[in-house]
Design an enzyme around this catalytic site. Structure first.
Site, PDB file in Angstrom:
ATOM      1  N   GLY A 165       0.794  -1.312  -0.050  1.00 51.15           N
ATOM      2  CA  GLY A 165      -0.002  -0.135   0.075  1.00 51.15           C
ATOM      3  C   GLY A 165       0.972   1.458   0.115  1.00 51.15           C
ATOM      4  O   GLY A 165       1.941   1.276   0.502  1.00 51.15           O
ATOM      5  N   ASP A 205      -1.680  -8.171   0.878  1.00 48.76           N
ATOM      6  CA  ASP A 205      -0.372  -8.378   0.344  1.00 48.76           C
ATOM      7  C   ASP A 205      -0.176  -9.592  -0.037  1.00 48.76           C
ATOM      8  O   ASP A 205       0.228  -9.984  -1.335  1.00 48.76           O
ATOM      9  CB  ASP A 205       0.773  -7.931   0.909  1.00 48.76           C
ATOM     10  N   HIS A 217       3.685   4.660   2.883  1.00 47.78           N
ATOM     11  CA  HIS A 217       4.888   4.321   3.728  1.00 47.78           C
ATOM     12  C   HIS A 217       6.155   5.165   3.223  1.00 47.78           C
ATOM     13  O   HIS A 217       7.108   4.258   3.519  1.00 47.78           O
ATOM     14  CB  HIS A 217       4.844   2.774   3.777  1.00 47.78           C
ATOM     15  N   HIS A 261      -0.196   0.783   9.436  1.00 55.07           N
ATOM     16  CA  HIS A 261      -1.338   1.074   8.729  1.00 55.07           C
ATOM     17  C   HIS A 261      -2.507   1.830   9.454  1.00 55.07           C
ATOM     18  O   HIS A 261      -3.670   1.572   9.066  1.00 55.07           O
ATOM     19  CB  HIS A 261      -1.961  -0.398   8.084  1.00 55.07           C
TER      20      HIS A 261
END
Ligand SMILES: Nc1ncnc2c1ncn2[C@@H]1O[C@H](COP(=O)(O)OP(=O)(O)O)[C@@H](O)[C@H]1O
Ligand SMILES: Nc1ncnc2c1ncn2[C@@H]1O[C@H](COP(=O)(O)OP(=O)(O)O)[C@@H](O)[C@H]1O
Ligand SMILES: [Mg+2]
Ligand SMILES: [Mg+2]
Ligand SMILES: [Mg+2]
Ligand SMILES: [Mg+2]
Lengths: 331, 225, 331, 225
Positions: free
Chosen positions: A53, A109, A56, A218
């Site tokens: 995602g 993921d 990050h 997250h």
């Protein structure tokens, strides 16, 4: 929500446009959402592909370049990329020597990279997957999705990337990546929640004197809520937690990463690192190498994570190897 | 009532509409015990599904199975996260379980088998057991209620209505559960007391099926009812 | 106030302890609060010394190393260092070739460096001072303390540092630093206020939809308060403001720095950079080089600054020269 | 009353106490139009001054001038920012203007000259004019009031009291001013409506002088009064 964005829907494409404009040394495939090196390695080599995602940064796009990744697939904010991206990346960078997927251990993921690996295999690309799961805050991995992948990702990508750059074969590169992961443990503390653009407000509410202990990257809450305490005490607890799981003992040496979660000033990260170094010294653990800064962030979350990787000669030598990416450089 | 192309499309459209209406609630649920993106994930996915159905490049679907496998593939290609593969694989499995064009269309019982194939796909991919606080916890009681209704002689609309009720109860029943799969599991005991976002979207999905089948029953299409 | 600190009184010394532990390539004199290179240049060369209040990390300590600074003097948070520090630094790094002080134009910094220059002269050290004053938000410099020194500092330190590394004489290095400053203009927008540890709360209050336009890097309010708007519009305004003052025209080329103020995630900085590149392209201005990240921060302030430096062959060549510091590296 | 070592020390101690008491207010004023550190700057500086006076390594001062120049040097070495050099140079100038040990000590008029030397040092270093919203705006009326009092025959305590009043009025009078020097000048018109932190600390400094001289007058020291 205060963010420097155009719309919540377009953060990823707008950010990729910026990456493309800022980094001529990268090639950004805006349609497929794949970041590769602008200049391909001259000789065939095992290709490292990572992704996850967005939110990050600099992970993963900031680690594409000689000595580290060959490609990165950024998903939507806090959302795993889709298999099509990894497939496009694998096809773009495979030189016949095979591809290593570096995957942080999150349900999404793992599933998406799994589907991509199937698709890549169908296209005749050899794929190995290195799963990163270093976060000791996830205590009982039998009853959870298992440990999360966090700070160790940087070490896996750097060290396995260095080996791949030297022409090592696929299985060896993957095995080394797994070894780095197995040698790594992380733990994080958040002072504030992250705000996902599409959600528009912080993932949780914290009072002025509260922190979340054992958070992931997250924006999810941690294992427990505590009162803010001086950095020295927080770090002591984090170091104890990591060491308890890691079984590092006097005489061991580590690579230490003090990582900012996005909203914490570098000055505070250095204060944290100073405490980490002091606590490790008390345990007789040597900090052989270190990294202090924002490497695996969680949007605007304030806080830090500590990653300790047990070091040996070989890991250190590969850690020291040249790397030339936007976020990590070494001559 | 048989499952024809029109019904399959109507179902998918009804899901898309429900997601558009409810995405904020889904995201809010996901903020509490996840990462706050479930609503936008599905929204992005079903918007893409609509484009795949209606867009200029959309091929005419060869049958209800194709509509649903294509829906699944689009979700896999556009959603990401945990829900992309899970719902993507589920729709692909449902579509694959439906009769091919030329074969006799699925009736209520046949569609039940397809829904079961969907659940199997979810479980195979995600390895979640009932009680793990996931999609499985809404899908399982939905399927059970659907089958019970069909066994009792219900037609597709009634069975779908029963499934929607089952899914909604299942979603509500996730509240007291401690998550053991997906991101919420990281919270340990703190995941208790919150409704699972994925189970909630599964309830939307079955509610949309009930709506689509009821509408099809009310307005006889080319295939009659 | 939520910060990873021990006490507000000890942030500087605790952070310096962390810098010392993290960077064996630096020598940190904790008593004098001076950061120098651990390994002295092998041949005599002009030494670059900079410094200023802390809270702007990585500035200045993060820019000490081959190709950039010889020493940095960190003051207390947002407080100019004292003359004793600069004198100690100058004595530590002068090789007889003289010392250039790079000073951001703030009353306190200017005064303290002035006193230091007097003291250094008394000790027989030749000193030149390069004043950095790039911030166009300070409109009427006759009626103010003059333009503030902000993002251009990085460019001055990098480019003059590269020249010094090649053995250029004192006056030439200082003149080049002045030229880089003269070629640079900056402007900043803040989304949140900074919290000085000793003050314990934000310097100003902003509503959920408000921003401060034209801020400096010391947490002070800006020229005016506005409503938050999409990044595209904010950037367009910033670019116009800088260009209006800078008189850059089509065909010109620049080094562009999109700098985070400390609390803004990298993803947003890339979104901003994408917009900057697009607006400059509309004006026919070429971005010859760029830098996106946190370089001159303001504690935890969210926001960004844009610095545009008119580039020519010589500046670009020196910008591209090798540099090896904690925060800026180039092979 | 003459200015002896004891009085000089008492003055410095009274400033240190006032700064310790008021540092939060000074920082708050500096947060409004500056960078929120004026209180902590002076606190750090005067704590160091006390150490320089009392610490184990403190040499016995050779006279009031030495006390004050040493105070100034310590401020320069420990404060930083704008106020460090400004107050540092001011105290060094005051100290330098006082008679050397062996010479006749300064009386009220003589001390007025020293205070004037302090103001000159501030203005030389900072280039601020009255009305620029700085230390100068408190020091100037303080000095004027002091001189007027001395011209009217006042002794040191009364003149200092007048100076304190002048400085406090001067500090208050900075509220409507637009800053033209120091950080507050960056705010332009937005600096209007706030009291200048440096002018405020200057008022503390003259109030401390009034206190110290009054105390010295009340409790005759070795030099009498
Ligand atoms: N292993 C699994 N099996 C079935 N469903 C799962 C599994 N893991 C997660 N889920 C479902 O996915 C939902 C979250 O989806 P979403 O928020 O879109 O993805 P992510 O967790 O990657 O952000 C959860 O609420 C849960 O119902
Ligand atoms: N040029 C100047 N001349 C006189 N006083 C000044 C000047 N510039 C600033 N000051 C004073 O310094 C004060 C601020 O001091 P301080 O906050 O300690 O330093 P800094 O502004 O460096 O943070 C201002 O309130 C003002 O009174
Ligand atoms: Mg997600
Ligand atoms: Mg989610
Ligand atoms: Mg200051
Ligand atoms: Mg100040």
């Amino acid at each position: 929500m205060k963010k420097l964005i155009n719309t919540a829907e377009t953060v990823l494409e707008d950010a990729l446009a910026g990456v493309a404009a800022a980094h001529p040394e990268l090639a950004v495939d805006l349609a497929n959402r794949v970041i590769t090196r602008a200049v391909r390695p001259s000789a065939p080599k095992v290709a490292l592909v990572s992704g996850g995602g967005s939110g990050h940064e600099p992970l993963h796009g900031g680690f594409v370049g000689p000595g580290m990744l060959d490609a990165a697939c950024p998903g939507e904010v806090f959302t795993s990329p889709v298999p099509d991206q990894m497939l496009a990346a694998a096809k773009a960078v495979d030189s016949g020597a095979g591809v290593v997927f570096v995957v942080k251990n999150y349900t999404g993921d793992v599933m998406n990279f799994e589907l991509a690996a199937e698709l890549a295999a169908e296209e005749g690309i050899e794929v190995r997957t290195v799963l990163v799961d270093d976060d000791v805050a996830v205590e009982d991995s039998t009853w959870t999705a298992g440990r999360r992948g966090t700070g160790a990702t940087v070490l896996v990508e750097k060290i396995a990337g260095a080996l791949a750059e030297r022409g090592a074969p696929l299985d060896e590169v993957a095995a080394l990546g797994e070894r780095v992961n197995a040698a790594s443990r992380s733990f994080a503390i958040a002072l504030t929640a992250a705000t996902v653009p599409a959600a528009g407000r912080p993932g949780f509410d914290l009072a002025e004197d509260e922190i979340e202990v054992g958070v992931g990257i997250h924006g999810e809450p941690g294992r427990r809520r505590e009162k803010l305490r001086p950095a020295r005490e927080l770090v002591a607890e984090v170091v104890e937690t990591v060491l308890a799981d890691h079984r590092l003992t006097a005489g061991d040496s580590v690579i230490a990463l003090v990582n900012g979660l996005g909203g914490t000033p570098l000055m505070e990260l250095y204060i944290v690192f100073g405490e980490v170094a002091a606590r490790l010294a008390e345990h007789g653990v040597t900090v052989a190498r270190s990294l202090v800064g924002n490497y695996v962030t969680s949007l605007d979350m304030a806080g830090f994570s500590l990653t300790l990787t047990r070091a040996d000669e070989r890991l250190l030598e590969l850690w020291d190897a040249p790397v030339d990416t936007p976020a990590l450089k070494r001559a | 009532m048989d499952v024809d192309t029109r019904l399959a499309e109507a179902w998918v459209r009804a899901i898309a509409a429900a997601v558009e209406r409810e995405h904020e609630r889904l995201t809010e649920l996901d903020s509490a015990i996840g990462d706050g993106d479930h609503g936008s994930n599905l929204r992005r996915g079903f918007a893409a599904v609509l484009t795949a159905l209606d867009g200029p490049d959309a091929p005419a679907p060869a049958g209800p199975g194709t509509v649903l496998t294509r829906t699944g593939s689009t979700l896999i290609s556009k959603v990401g996260g945990a829900s992309g593969p899970i719902y993507g694989k589920a729709f692909r499995a449902i579509g694959a379980a439906l009769p091919q064009p030329g074969e006799a269309p699925a009736d209520a019982a046949g569609f039940g088998e397809a829904l079961a194939a969907g659940l199997r796909a979810v479980r195979e991919l995600g390895k979640a057991e009932p009680g793990d606080k996931t999609v499985v916890d809404a899908w399982t009681p939905a399927l059970a209620a659907y089958r019970e209704a069909v066994a009792g002689g219900a037609g597709l609309p009634e069975a779908a209505e029963a499934a929607a009720g089952g899914a909604e109860r299942g979603a509500l029943d996730t509240v007291p559960l401690q998550a053991r799969k997906g991101r919420a599991s990281y919270l340990g005991p703190r995941s208790v007391g919150h409704q699972d976002p994925g189970a909630t979207s599964t309830a939307l999905l079955f509610r949309a099926l009930a709506e689509a089948t009821a509408a099809a029953a009310g307005t006889p299409g080319p295939s009659g009812s």
